[in-house]
Design a protein around this motif. Sequence first.
Motif, short mmCIF file in Angstrom:
data_model
loop_
_atom_site.label_atom_id
_atom_site.label_comp_id
_atom_site.label_asym_id
_atom_site.label_seq_id
_atom_site.Cartn_x
_atom_site.Cartn_y
_atom_site.Cartn_z
N GLU A 203 -10.46 -2.13 0.56
CA GLU A 203 -9.82 -3.38 0.99
C GLU A 203 -9.25 -3.28 2.40
N GLY A 204 -9.16 -2.08 2.95
CA GLY A 204 -8.56 -1.90 4.27
C GLY A 204 -7.51 -0.80 4.26
N TRP A 205 -6.50 -0.94 5.11
CA TRP A 205 -5.46 0.07 5.24
C TRP A 205 -4.20 -0.32 4.46
N ALA A 206 -3.71 0.59 3.64
CA ALA A 206 -2.43 0.42 2.96
C ALA A 206 -1.39 1.27 3.68
N ILE A 207 -0.18 0.76 3.82
CA ILE A 207 0.88 1.44 4.56
C ILE A 207 2.03 1.76 3.60
N GLU A 208 2.47 3.03 3.64
CA GLU A 208 3.61 3.45 2.83
C GLU A 208 4.56 4.27 3.67
N ARG A 209 5.85 4.12 3.41
CA ARG A 209 6.86 5.00 4.01
C ARG A 209 6.99 6.25 3.16
N LEU A 210 7.07 7.41 3.83
CA LEU A 210 7.24 8.69 3.14
C LEU A 210 8.65 9.23 3.38
#
Length: 212
Positions: A203-210
């Motif tokens: 679906e594309g790029w997923a962004i998460e904070r680590l």
Amino acid sequence: MTDLSDIRREYTKGGLRRSELPEDPMALFERWMEQAKAAELTDPTAMCVATVDDQGQPYQRIVLLKRFDEQGFVFFTNLGSRKATQLKQNAHISLLFPWHPLERQVAVTGIAEPLSTAEVLKYFVTRPKESQIAAWVSAQSSKLSARQVLEAKFMEMKQKFSAGEVPLPSFWGGYLVRPSSIEFWQGGEHRLHDRFIYEKSAEGWAIERLAP
């Protein structure tokens, strides 16, 4: 044992917030690369390239990034080198850009794909002639009895190609690293660093904070 535990400093260059992140990680990488160049960092294109041998032993070395776009990251090397041999067996690769003066790191994981001969030649002809000759001289990662052997071979090849263009060696090539994840790390005060990872899916790029 030498104790280094008291070597530390605060990271105060600034933070990184989710609202600042573009949906495409390559847009942020381009921004950070331009800022690294503007800061006149030593070798801003230098990246640590990690590969793994057939025994599962990781190896790392510094390589210069030569191009990047929406597809990924490009570098060149001797196809007989340790890294190229390992990539032939296992194309998984990791890149790390250590921009310490800006208190930043970018870590990439992905798959390395060999470039076509046409793409390699297009870059090879832009190299200084001495660098083109050096590509013919060094059987990268092989053992040498003495530096003089390397220097003598360089002088021999320099004389051989003195009158004309240096042809592309058949054993010299490059790779496109197609990223599956790109992590951006910005140092923060009190070790509360900001880390965001982009992970690729259909679906594309997923962004998460680590967590730092």
